[in-house]
Write a protein that holds these residues in place. Structure first.
Motif, PDB file in Angstrom:
ATOM      1  N   THR A  91      -6.228  -1.076   6.637  1.00 42.47           N
ATOM      2  CA  THR A  91      -6.908   0.211   6.750  1.00 42.47           C
ATOM      3  C   THR A  91      -8.351   0.087   6.292  1.00 42.47           C
ATOM      4  OG1 THR A  91      -4.779   1.204   6.256  1.00 42.47           O
ATOM      5  CG2 THR A  91      -6.693   2.644   6.135  1.00 42.47           C
ATOM      6  N   ALA A  92      -8.557  -0.490   5.124  1.00 41.12           N
ATOM      7  CA  ALA A  92      -9.914  -0.629   4.611  1.00 41.12           C
ATOM      8  C   ALA A  92     -10.642  -1.818   5.247  1.00 41.12           C
ATOM      9  CB  ALA A  92      -9.878  -0.795   3.100  1.00 41.12           C
ATOM     10  N   GLU A 112      -6.837 -11.736   8.483  1.00 41.32           N
ATOM     11  CA  GLU A 112      -5.688 -10.825   8.448  1.00 41.32           C
ATOM     12  C   GLU A 112      -4.390 -11.602   8.702  1.00 41.32           C
ATOM     13  OE1 GLU A 112      -4.657  -7.785   7.697  1.00 41.32           O
ATOM     14  OE2 GLU A 112      -2.710  -8.256   8.597  1.00 41.32           O
ATOM     15  N   TYR A 139       5.832  -6.272   5.808  1.00 37.96           N
ATOM     16  CA  TYR A 139       6.253  -7.286   4.839  1.00 37.96           C
ATOM     17  C   TYR A 139       7.661  -7.066   4.274  1.00 37.96           C
ATOM     18  CZ  TYR A 139       1.394  -8.806   4.846  1.00 37.96           C
ATOM     19  OH  TYR A 139       0.169  -9.269   5.213  1.00 37.96           O
ATOM     20  N   LYS A 178       1.719  -8.822   9.060  1.00 35.58           N
ATOM     21  CA  LYS A 178       1.604  -7.383   9.186  1.00 35.58           C
ATOM     22  C   LYS A 178       0.738  -7.101  10.396  1.00 35.58           C
ATOM     23  CE  LYS A 178       1.278  -3.344   6.461  1.00 35.58           C
ATOM     24  NZ  LYS A 178       0.671  -2.705   5.324  1.00 35.58           N
ATOM     25  N   CYS A 183      -1.665  -0.496   7.124  1.00 37.29           N
ATOM     26  CA  CYS A 183      -0.766   0.672   7.113  1.00 37.29           C
ATOM     27  C   CYS A 183      -1.236   1.744   8.097  1.00 37.29           C
ATOM     28  CB  CYS A 183      -0.678   1.257   5.709  1.00 37.29           C
ATOM     29  SG  CYS A 183       0.179   0.187   4.561  1.00 37.29           S
ATOM     30  N   ASN A 187       1.554   4.150   9.711  1.00 37.78           N
ATOM     31  CA  ASN A 187       1.808   5.254   8.777  1.00 37.78           C
ATOM     32  C   ASN A 187       2.118   6.557   9.515  1.00 37.78           C
ATOM     33  OD1 ASN A 187      -0.621   6.447   9.499  1.00 37.78           O
ATOM     34  ND2 ASN A 187      -1.697   5.877   7.643  1.00 37.78           N
ATOM     35  N   ALA A 188       2.270   7.630   8.745  1.00 39.57           N
ATOM     36  CA  ALA A 188       2.703   8.903   9.343  1.00 39.57           C
ATOM     37  C   ALA A 188       1.520   9.756   9.829  1.00 39.57           C
ATOM     38  CB  ALA A 188       3.566   9.686   8.362  1.00 39.57           C
ATOM     39  N   MET A 189       0.334   9.187   9.784  1.00 37.98           N
ATOM     40  CA  MET A 189      -0.851   9.762  10.427  1.00 37.98           C
ATOM     41  C   MET A 189      -1.335  11.087   9.839  1.00 37.98           C
ATOM     42  SD  MET A 189       0.610   8.725  14.151  1.00 37.98           S
ATOM     43  CE  MET A 189       2.264   8.896  13.515  1.00 37.98           C
ATOM     44  N   ILE A 190      -0.897  11.425   8.646  1.00 38.16           N
ATOM     45  CA  ILE A 190      -1.349  12.688   8.045  1.00 38.16           C
ATOM     46  C   ILE A 190      -2.795  12.531   7.598  1.00 38.16           C
ATOM     47  CG2 ILE A 190      -0.994  14.306   6.136  1.00 38.16           C
ATOM     48  CD1 ILE A 190       1.970  13.466   6.194  1.00 38.16           C
ATOM     49  N   VAL A 343      -3.999 -15.525   3.478  1.00 42.50           N
ATOM     50  CA  VAL A 343      -4.846 -16.032   2.397  1.00 42.50           C
ATOM     51  C   VAL A 343      -3.974 -16.418   1.203  1.00 42.50           C
ATOM     52  CG1 VAL A 343      -6.643 -15.406   0.729  1.00 42.50           C
ATOM     53  CG2 VAL A 343      -6.890 -14.771   3.144  1.00 42.50           C
ATOM     54  N   ALA A 664      -6.661   0.532  -1.601  1.00 43.52           N
ATOM     55  CA  ALA A 664      -5.991   1.532  -2.449  1.00 43.52           C
ATOM     56  C   ALA A 664      -5.807   1.067  -3.891  1.00 43.52           C
ATOM     57  CB  ALA A 664      -4.629   1.885  -1.852  1.00 43.52           C
ATOM     58  N   THR A 675      -2.915   9.008   1.101  1.00 44.99           N
ATOM     59  CA  THR A 675      -3.876   8.058   0.539  1.00 44.99           C
ATOM     60  C   THR A 675      -4.747   7.313   1.543  1.00 44.99           C
ATOM     61  OG1 THR A 675      -1.988   6.563   0.427  1.00 44.99           O
ATOM     62  CG2 THR A 675      -2.669   7.610  -1.621  1.00 44.99           C
ATOM     63  N   ALA A 676      -4.466   7.418   2.842  1.00 40.64           N
ATOM     64  CA  ALA A 676      -5.235   6.580   3.768  1.00 40.64           C
ATOM     65  C   ALA A 676      -6.706   6.978   3.833  1.00 40.64           C
ATOM     66  CB  ALA A 676      -4.633   6.646   5.168  1.00 40.64           C
TER      67      ALA A 676
HETATM   68  C1  LIG Z   1       5.133   4.136   6.385  1.00 42.55           C
HETATM   69  C2  LIG Z   1       3.852   4.656   5.783  1.00 42.55           C
HETATM   70  C3  LIG Z   1       3.489   5.978   6.018  1.00 42.55           C
HETATM   71  C4  LIG Z   1       2.296   6.475   5.461  1.00 42.55           C
HETATM   72  N1  LIG Z   1       1.859   7.717   5.826  1.00 42.55           N
HETATM   73  C5  LIG Z   1       0.612   8.118   5.477  1.00 42.55           C
HETATM   74  C6  LIG Z   1       0.040   9.299   6.030  1.00 42.55           C
HETATM   75  O1  LIG Z   1       0.650   9.966   6.850  1.00 42.55           O
HETATM   76  N2  LIG Z   1      -1.210   9.660   5.640  1.00 42.55           N
HETATM   77  C7  LIG Z   1      -1.915   8.925   4.739  1.00 42.55           C
HETATM   78  O2  LIG Z   1      -3.048   9.315   4.393  1.00 42.55           O
HETATM   79  N3  LIG Z   1      -1.408   7.789   4.196  1.00 42.55           N
HETATM   80  C8  LIG Z   1      -0.183   7.350   4.582  1.00 42.55           C
HETATM   81  N4  LIG Z   1       0.326   6.175   4.114  1.00 42.55           N
HETATM   82  C9  LIG Z   1      -0.441   5.450   3.097  1.00 42.55           C
HETATM   83  C10 LIG Z   1      -1.696   4.808   3.645  1.00 42.55           C
HETATM   84  O3  LIG Z   1      -1.517   4.438   4.986  1.00 42.55           O
HETATM   85  C11 LIG Z   1      -2.061   3.619   2.760  1.00 42.55           C
HETATM   86  O4  LIG Z   1      -2.247   4.066   1.432  1.00 42.55           O
HETATM   87  C12 LIG Z   1      -3.360   2.958   3.200  1.00 42.55           C
HETATM   88  O5  LIG Z   1      -3.391   2.789   4.588  1.00 42.55           O
HETATM   89  C13 LIG Z   1      -3.508   1.623   2.504  1.00 42.55           C
HETATM   90  O6  LIG Z   1      -4.692   1.007   2.959  1.00 42.55           O
HETATM   91  P1  LIG Z   1      -5.189  -0.374   2.339  1.00 42.55           P
HETATM   92  O7  LIG Z   1      -6.422  -0.752   3.063  1.00 42.55           O
HETATM   93  O8  LIG Z   1      -5.244  -0.241   0.857  1.00 42.55           O
HETATM   94  O9  LIG Z   1      -4.017  -1.406   2.616  1.00 42.55           O
HETATM   95  P2  LIG Z   1      -3.326  -1.846   3.973  1.00 42.55           P
HETATM   96  O10 LIG Z   1      -3.606  -0.884   5.055  1.00 42.55           O
HETATM   97  O11 LIG Z   1      -1.917  -2.147   3.626  1.00 42.55           O
HETATM   98  O12 LIG Z   1      -4.072  -3.190   4.353  1.00 42.55           O
HETATM   99  C14 LIG Z   1      -3.859  -4.419   3.715  1.00 42.55           C
HETATM  100  C15 LIG Z   1      -3.982  -5.516   4.758  1.00 42.55           C
HETATM  101  O13 LIG Z   1      -4.127  -6.763   4.108  1.00 42.55           O
HETATM  102  C16 LIG Z   1      -3.343  -7.716   4.788  1.00 42.55           C
HETATM  103  N5  LIG Z   1      -3.010  -8.771   3.838  1.00 42.55           N
HETATM  104  C17 LIG Z   1      -2.299  -8.651   2.699  1.00 42.55           C
HETATM  105  N6  LIG Z   1      -2.204  -9.830   2.093  1.00 42.55           N
HETATM  106  C18 LIG Z   1      -2.869 -10.715   2.848  1.00 42.55           C
HETATM  107  C19 LIG Z   1      -3.113 -12.101   2.738  1.00 42.55           C
HETATM  108  N7  LIG Z   1      -2.668 -12.809   1.685  1.00 42.55           N
HETATM  109  N8  LIG Z   1      -3.819 -12.702   3.714  1.00 42.55           N
HETATM  110  C20 LIG Z   1      -4.295 -11.999   4.770  1.00 42.55           C
HETATM  111  N9  LIG Z   1      -4.085 -10.672   4.922  1.00 42.55           N
HETATM  112  C21 LIG Z   1      -3.382 -10.037   3.963  1.00 42.55           C
HETATM  113  C22 LIG Z   1      -2.139  -6.944   5.265  1.00 42.55           C
HETATM  114  O14 LIG Z   1      -1.493  -7.590   6.352  1.00 42.55           O
HETATM  115  C23 LIG Z   1      -2.760  -5.620   5.655  1.00 42.55           C
HETATM  116  O15 LIG Z   1      -3.154  -5.583   7.004  1.00 42.55           O
HETATM  117  C24 LIG Z   1       1.496   5.647   4.627  1.00 42.55           C
HETATM  118  C25 LIG Z   1       1.872   4.322   4.397  1.00 42.55           C
HETATM  119  C26 LIG Z   1       3.033   3.818   4.969  1.00 42.55           C
HETATM  120  C27 LIG Z   1       3.413   2.378   4.726  1.00 42.55           C
END
Ligand SMILES: Cc1cc2nc3c(=O)[nH]c(=O)nc-3n(C[C@H](O)[C@H](O)[C@H](O)COP(=O)(O)OP(=O)(O)OC[C@H]3O[C@@H](n4cnc5c(N)ncnc54)[C@H](O)[C@@H]3O)c2cc1C
Length: 706
Positions: A91-92, A112, A139, A178, A183, A187-190, A343, A664, A675-676
């Motif tokens: 996401t980020a 990724e 995962y 992944k 996510c 995710n649930a797209m809220i 990584v 996050a 949290t997205a």
């Molecule tokens: C099922 C589900 C439903 C959700 N519903 C909602 C919602 O409706 N609305 C909302 O706001 N939030 C929702 N969330 C939460 C939100 O999506 C997450 O908090 C947010 O997207 C997390 O973003 P991030 O960038 O921190 O991590 P992530 O999006 O998890 O990104 C981390 C990335 O790093 C990669 N990665 C990890 N380790 C390694 C490595 N060692 N080497 C290479 N790549 C690696 C992973 O593959 C992944 O692509 C939901 C989450 C889930 C799982």
């Protein structure tokens, strides 16, 4: 004539669909989504796919194109050099890489572990996201058994296979990937801003550190708005469009399975399904005293509303991959994106007093090791579980814990992996007598009428991009305060004296309620209900229980130990019990009450009789039912080091100025909502032009609003 590749891709999808129906029949909306997916694929076969191929080519599946292989020893190591390496294209990470590479003078590598989700129908069709759970694109993590939550290990979509142990074996690396977009692709797209005071509270956590003020809601808001491409809805006309954004940052090329569409819009709006349950839940909430709020993404964070989502006007999920890693962006010569690359660790130069991140080691799909060099910075965007794991594997974390695993300490930071926070949720189940289409879709269709219903839903989606297949499941949400005496009965306040107010302000929520137009257990993979059902759910937004992420070994492919420590405080259990009683009263309030099928009263699996439970029985139910709302955060908190913080307000790891965290993990405390959207990251006066700007906001458009 069909090319071999096309035939193969259809065969693969068919196999996937059949497997899905045969082995996982309990998945939500699975059958309808599967049939729909099949039709989409057939359409796809008849259409041009040049743009798809060009997109795929731009993603380097081959690690040798972006880094040098480490063959047998350091003497052969001759890595490519990048200015910035972004670890994790989630996401980020997608946003960070896209924004950084806007400056052609900065050479960026994004690494990724997963692959593109662009071609995955189960990611694109909103209702089908649960079909990705337990699959190879997430995962498949489990927590350790939770002593205060029925002793069960809880499933956390996004982790490595349960109890499996991946070996660093060059010939047999069973890496589970992944998705690009992380996510946001499942995710649930809220689409939720959360409470404005949540951000002001983040500022207070910084105790006056330089850059802290940039995290206040007034600083965030213009960027939230600039990001949005809000579409007014005739069904929900009370939203004030002047408070919403309408420009949206990015238009990208058409995705493969929707040939008639030209643009993906980073949209926010009401394009998701609105089942009759949803509208009745909103009305019932209103009648018990939760006021309707046409737009929760304003200063008024309390009330009930149809959920605003990031489903676009064509009924498709918007991910940070589709919105930010467009074909145009991928064509930049200064940006490389390598997928299916895991990584292993960050390498530091420790020859001077201040350690410097200098390179990143990773494995490709075949288990070959590579190393890429970062001349300026490494940005960790691997999410709230993998980011602390990678920091610890690289020697950044609590010294004693690193010593247990024989990892040399680069920086002793006790806050890494500590203070894990999540939103615990309980699901309540009700029998539905209306026989609404959605209410019968949480199981394999049995009987002619239901099968017909699935086909109707599929056809509706094909023709109009609307209907049950666009459900995000949590179709309506209510944000309330547990201390609101007008909502709760007097005896529901008995333990009140002991319970602290954990909300970020007197007008901020600490409980979320939501409705789903079908009931499901264990994220859709538990024992299915036959017949027609709906679900009501309560989430604790500001828990006092905190947990940890710890290493299980020094092997980077071993899953970490996840312990959210659910319900370890009286506060958390009591508030969820209070919320459960309120939900039961909402269920028995018209017009929702009129939907209840009384046969549910005789079935212990259903919660029609919840109001008859005494405190002890209700507490037992809460502990047995608690699940994640998928929001782990705060494992590399932005806070002073003396307070257990890991990064400063510019997201630089304390003591390692050229290593940042942008995901996050950095939340100082968990926000009261989803949290997205706030995976926003900000740096201000570090004098590092483009990186500073690019990190400013990840999901929101980082550019200053005009
Ligand atoms: C099922 C589900 C439903 C959700 N519903 C909602 C919602 O409706 N609305 C909302 O706001 N939030 C929702 N969330 C939460 C939100 O999506 C997450 O908090 C947010 O997207 C997390 O973003 P991030 O960038 O921190 O991590 P992530 O999006 O998890 O990104 C981390 C990335 O790093 C990669 N990665 C990890 N380790 C390694 C490595 N060692 N080497 C290479 N790549 C690696 C992973 O593959 C992944 O692509 C939901 C989450 C889930 C799982």
């Amino acid at each position: 004539m069909l090319s071999l590749a096309r035939v193969r891709s259809v065969a693969e999808l068919l196999a996937m669909l059949l497997a899905s129906v045969r082995t996982r029949p309990l998945k939500l909306l699975g059958p309808a989504a599967a049939v729909s997916a099949l039709v989409l694929v057939l359409r796809h076969l008849c259409a041009r796919r040049a743009h798809t191929q060009a997109y795929t080519r731009a993603l380097a599946g081959d690690a040798a194109r972006v880094a040098r292989r480490i063959k047998s020893g350091d003497e052969e190591y001759d890595p490519e050099e990048y200015d910035v390496i972004v670890v994790g294209g989630g996401t980020a990470g997608c946003v960070v890489a896209a924004r950084l590479s806007e400056d052609p003078s900065i050479r960026v590598l994004l690494i990724e572990a997963g692959e593109s989700s662009r071609h995955m129908v189960f990611s694109q069709i909103p209702s089908a996201f649960a079909s990705l759970f337990h699959g190879k694109h997430e995962y498949n993590f489990y927590t350790i058994p939770q002593p205060n939550a029925g002793g069960k290990a809880k499933y956390w979509p996004r982790g490595t296979l349960r109890y499996s142990r991946y070996r660093l074996d060059a010939n047999n690396c069973s890496m589970v990937a992944k998705l690009l977009g992380g996510c946001s692709s499942l995710n649930a797209m809220i689409f939720h801003h959360c409470a404005p005071s949540d951000y002001d509270e983040w500022v207070r956590y910084q105790k006056g550190a330089e850059g802290a003020e940039g995290w206040s809601y007034s600083e965030f808001l213009p960027y939230f708005i600039k990001f949005e491409n809000f579409h007014p809805s005739e069904k929900f006309p009370l939203v004030d469009p002047t408070l919403r954004g309408s420009g949206g940052p990015v238009a990208s090329e058409s995705p493969p399975l929707y040939m008639h569409m030209e643009l993906i819009e980073p949209a926010a709006g009401y394009f998701g399904n609105a089942a009759v349950h949803t509208m009745n839940f909103i009305e019932a909430c209103d009648r018990v005293g939760i006021p309707r709020n046409p737009d929760l993404n304003t200063k008024n964070a309390l009330g009930v509303s149809k959920t605003m989502t990031t489903i676009d006007s064509n009924g498709r999920r918007v991910t940070t991959e589709t919105a930010y890693l467009t074909r145009k962006v991928l064509a930049r010569p200064n940006l490389k994106v390598v997928t299916k690359a895991r990584v292993l660790r960050i390498v530091f130069d420790v020859s001077s007093e201040t350690p410097r991140a200098v390179s990143v080691q990773f494995l490709d799909e075949q288990g070959k090791r590579f190393e890429a060099k970062a001349r300026k910075e490494v940005v960790l965007s691997a999410g709230a579980i993998h980011t602390p794991q990678l920091l610890m594997l690289s020697g950044v974390g609590p010294a004693a814990h690193l010593a247990e695993h024989g990892i040399p300490v680069v920086a002793d930071l006790p806050g890494v992996g500590a203070h894990l926070m999540d939103h615990p949720t309980i699901d309540l189940y009700f029998r539905d007598k209306t026989r609404a289409l959605e209410a019968g879709m949480s199981h394999t269709p049995k009987g002619f009428m239901k099968t017909l219903g699935f086909f109707r839903a599929m056809l509706q989606y094909q023709l109009t991009r609307r209907g049950p297949l666009t459900t995000n499941l949590a179709e309506a949400v209510a944000f309330i305060r547990s201390s609101d005496r007008s909502l709760f009965l007097k005896d529901e306040f008995i333990p009140d004296a002991e319970l602290e107010d954990t909300s970020s302000a007197p007008d901020a929520p600490d409980i979320e309620l939501f409705s789903s137009p079908m009931a499901y257990t264990e994220h859709g993979y538990g024992q299915p209900f036959d017949g027609y059902t709906f679900g009501l759910h309560a989430t604790l937004l500001r828990p006092t229980s905190t947990g940890t992420i710890r290493l299980s070994s020094a092997d980077p492919l071993d899953p970490p130990i996840i312990d959210p420590n659910y319900l370890s405080t009286r506060h958390d259990v009591a508030l969820l019990a209070r919320a459960a009683r309120l939900l039961a009263r909402i269920a028995y309030t018209e017009p929702l009450a009129g939907m209840l099928d009384p046969t549910g009263e005789a079935e212990p699996a259903f919660n029609h009789k919840l109001l008859a439970l005494d405190d002890a029985a209700l507490e037992e139910l809460v502990r047995a039912r608690v699940e994640t709302l998928y929001h782990p955060a705060c494992t590399a908190r932005m806070a002073p080091a003396a307070d257990g913080g890991v990064v400063d307000p510019f997201l630089r790891v304390h003591g390692i100025p050229n290593l940042r965290v942008a995901d996050a993990s950095v939340f100082p405390t968990i926000v009261a909502g989803h949290t997205a959207l706030e995976i926003g990251t900000q740096t201000r006066s570090d004098g590092w032009g483009s990186v500073r700007e690019s990190l400013k906001y990840t999901i929101c458009d980082h550019r200053p609003p005009s």
